[in-house]
Design an enzyme around this catalytic site. Structure first.
Site, short mmCIF file in Angstrom:
data_model
loop_
_atom_site.label_atom_id
_atom_site.label_comp_id
_atom_site.label_asym_id
_atom_site.label_seq_id
_atom_site.Cartn_x
_atom_site.Cartn_y
_atom_site.Cartn_z
N CYS A 21 26.80 -14.89 -20.93
CA CYS A 21 25.70 -13.99 -20.54
C CYS A 21 24.44 -14.78 -20.21
O CYS A 21 23.80 -14.55 -19.20
CB CYS A 21 25.36 -13.03 -21.68
SG CYS A 21 26.78 -12.18 -22.29
N HIS A 46 40.05 -9.62 -25.70
CA HIS A 46 40.13 -10.78 -24.80
C HIS A 46 39.60 -12.07 -25.44
O HIS A 46 39.75 -13.15 -24.88
CB HIS A 46 39.43 -10.50 -23.45
CG HIS A 46 37.94 -10.54 -23.46
ND1 HIS A 46 37.23 -11.64 -23.04
CD2 HIS A 46 37.02 -9.62 -23.83
CE1 HIS A 46 35.93 -11.37 -23.14
NE2 HIS A 46 35.78 -10.16 -23.62
N THR A 106 41.30 9.14 -21.38
CA THR A 106 42.74 8.96 -21.52
C THR A 106 43.03 7.59 -22.12
O THR A 106 42.50 6.58 -21.66
CB THR A 106 43.43 9.12 -20.14
OG1 THR A 106 43.10 10.43 -19.66
CG2 THR A 106 44.94 8.98 -20.26
N SER A 108 37.19 -7.54 -30.20
CA SER A 108 37.48 -7.50 -28.77
C SER A 108 38.76 -8.28 -28.49
O SER A 108 38.91 -9.43 -28.94
CB SER A 108 36.30 -8.13 -28.01
OG SER A 108 36.60 -8.23 -26.65
C1 PLP Z 1 29.38 -11.95 -30.48
C2 PLP Z 1 29.79 -11.11 -29.31
N1 PLP Z 1 29.60 -9.79 -29.39
C3 PLP Z 1 29.98 -8.97 -28.37
C4 PLP Z 1 30.56 -9.46 -27.23
C5 PLP Z 1 30.97 -8.53 -26.13
O1 PLP Z 1 32.37 -8.40 -26.10
P1 PLP Z 1 33.14 -7.92 -24.79
O2 PLP Z 1 33.11 -9.06 -23.82
O3 PLP Z 1 34.52 -7.59 -25.23
O4 PLP Z 1 32.42 -6.72 -24.27
C6 PLP Z 1 30.73 -10.84 -27.11
C7 PLP Z 1 31.28 -11.42 -25.87
O5 PLP Z 1 31.04 -12.55 -25.53
C8 PLP Z 1 30.35 -11.69 -28.19
O6 PLP Z 1 30.51 -13.01 -28.14
#
Ligand code: PLP
Length: 377
Positions: free
Chosen positions: A320, A197, A233, A195
């Site tokens: 989360c 970000h 896209t 990812s």
């Molecule tokens: C271990 C892990 N997997 C998946 C994700 C999800 O990534 P994204 O925020 O890019 O959807 C996170 C985000 O905190 C993460 O820490």
């Protein structure tokens, strides 16, 4: 401001923002358009894919751009399960995965798949022997994260991939917290989620590496972009910015990882001298940048808000779990008591943090604890 919440998200590098703005404003055509302007954008998109492939040491046709880690994880799990369900219906994962794995596994169970959730030890690490016992002839997918997002424990990826070398099961690794911080040999890994970000790139851009030859059921139908697997896209400016962020972060890793480790060790040392602090992250198997701890008798959210008054930003284990105000599921799986699991905070470092910030954090943290202790008395 002292930002110690890099596992939630990182500050985009200004060079990444500049790249994004330049590409988005100058090269806005649709890369699927036949005209020369569209084809120029196609070139940029494929160049970004090539650059990322080179940085990761894989082939460019093994990379699928997605909207982020969550989508990459969903695509890997559902894509394999739905495509290869005739080979078997057993899946293996761990009890400490991110919700974008756990929730998908739960859905797949409802569809008739059987899932084994491997437990972890008190360090937050699975036992390879448990994995070996769980592996069955009809296992089609094993999904294990590299670095845990709540405590920073590192899973034995190499050992698992060795055990799978002669097995039909595909091996997926969620590398979202590890990329740019921890080494990982991609040999033996079939699918890998990244990812942008989390590595000073931009939200809304992610990647799924899929080893050549592996097929995925497409979970996003439409115009057939990204090799027919992920329609929509293309976000070319995002892809080019992702390539830039990855290049920059890997350079930082080469030059500055030792600084992050030194800050981590300083924090560990100082925190161990504060009464009532329990550090859950264990040095023997922890990533350089994630530290999880509880302060006896205090709630994590109280500490987070007290630190925020001093312009210091940390989180309660993961973004989360803090939203849902739940006890950290990783800590509970590690056998930590409910009280401590609800009271935990996570400090997550990045390449921009300094020694001075770490020192200021310790001073501020001691003050916060003293103040709260007085109120509680
Ligand atoms: C271990 C892990 N997997 C998946 C994700 C999800 O990534 P994204 O925020 O890019 O959807 C996170 C985000 O905190 C993460 O820490």
């Amino acid at each position: 401001m002292i930002y110690l919440d890099n596992s939630a998200t990182t500050k985009p590098y200004s060079a990444v923002l500049e790249t994004y703005t330049k590409v988005a404003s100058r090269y806005f055509a649709n890369p699927s358009s036949l005209h020369a302007f569209g084809q120029k954008v196609r070139e940029l998109h494929e160049e970004a894919r090539k650059q990322i492939a080179q940085l990761l040491g894989v082939r460019s046709d093994e990379l699928i751009f997605t909207s982020g880690g969550t989508e990459s994880n969903n695509l890997a799990l559902k894509g394999i399960a739905h495509r290869y369900k005739n080979r078997g219906r057993h899946l293996i994962t761990t009890q400490v995965e991110h919700p974008s794995i756990k929730e998908v596994m739960g859905e797949l169970e409802k569809e008739g798949f059987t899932v084994t959730y491997l437990p972890v030890d008190e360090q937050g690490v699975i036992r390879v022997s448990d994995f070996e016992h769980a592996l069955r002839e009809d296992t089609i997918l094993v999904s294990v994260m590299h670095v845990n997002n709540e405590v920073g424990s590192i899973q034995p990826i190499q050992e698992i991939s060795n055990r799978l070398s002669k097995h039909q099961a595909f091996f997926h690794v969620d590398n979202i917290q590890g990329m740019g911080m921890c080494e990982l040999d991609l040999n033996g890994i079939d699918l890998l989620s990244v990812s942008a970000h989390k590595l000073h790139g931009l939200r809304g851009t992610g990647l799924l590496y899929k080893k050549k030859g592996i097929e995925l059921h497409s979970e996003m139908l439409g115009g057939g972009q990204e090799g027919g697997i992920r329609s929509g896209t293309e976000n070319t400016a995002g892809a080019v910015a992702f390539a830039k962020a990855l290049r920059l972060v890997l350079t930082e890793k080469e030059n500055k990882l030792k600084d992050v480790l030194a800050i981590r060790d300083y924090l560990l040392q100082e925190l161990s001298q504060i009464e009532g602090i329990h550090v859950h992250s264990k040095k023997a198997c922890m990533a350089p940048h994630i530290l999880c701890l509880s302060a006896r008798g205090h709630r994590g959210e109280v500490l987070v808000h007290a630190l925020e008054q001093k312009e210091i930003f940390v989180s309660t284990t993961s973004a989360c779990s803090s939203k849902a105000k739940l006890a950290s599921s990783t800590l509970k799986a590690m056998g930590v008591s409910d009280e401590e699991a609800t009271g935990a905070i996570r400090i997550s470092l990045g390449y921009e943090n300094t020694d001075a910030e770490a020192e200021q954090f310790i001073v501020a943290f001691r003050e916060v604890l003293e103040k709260i202790n007085e109120v509680v008395k």
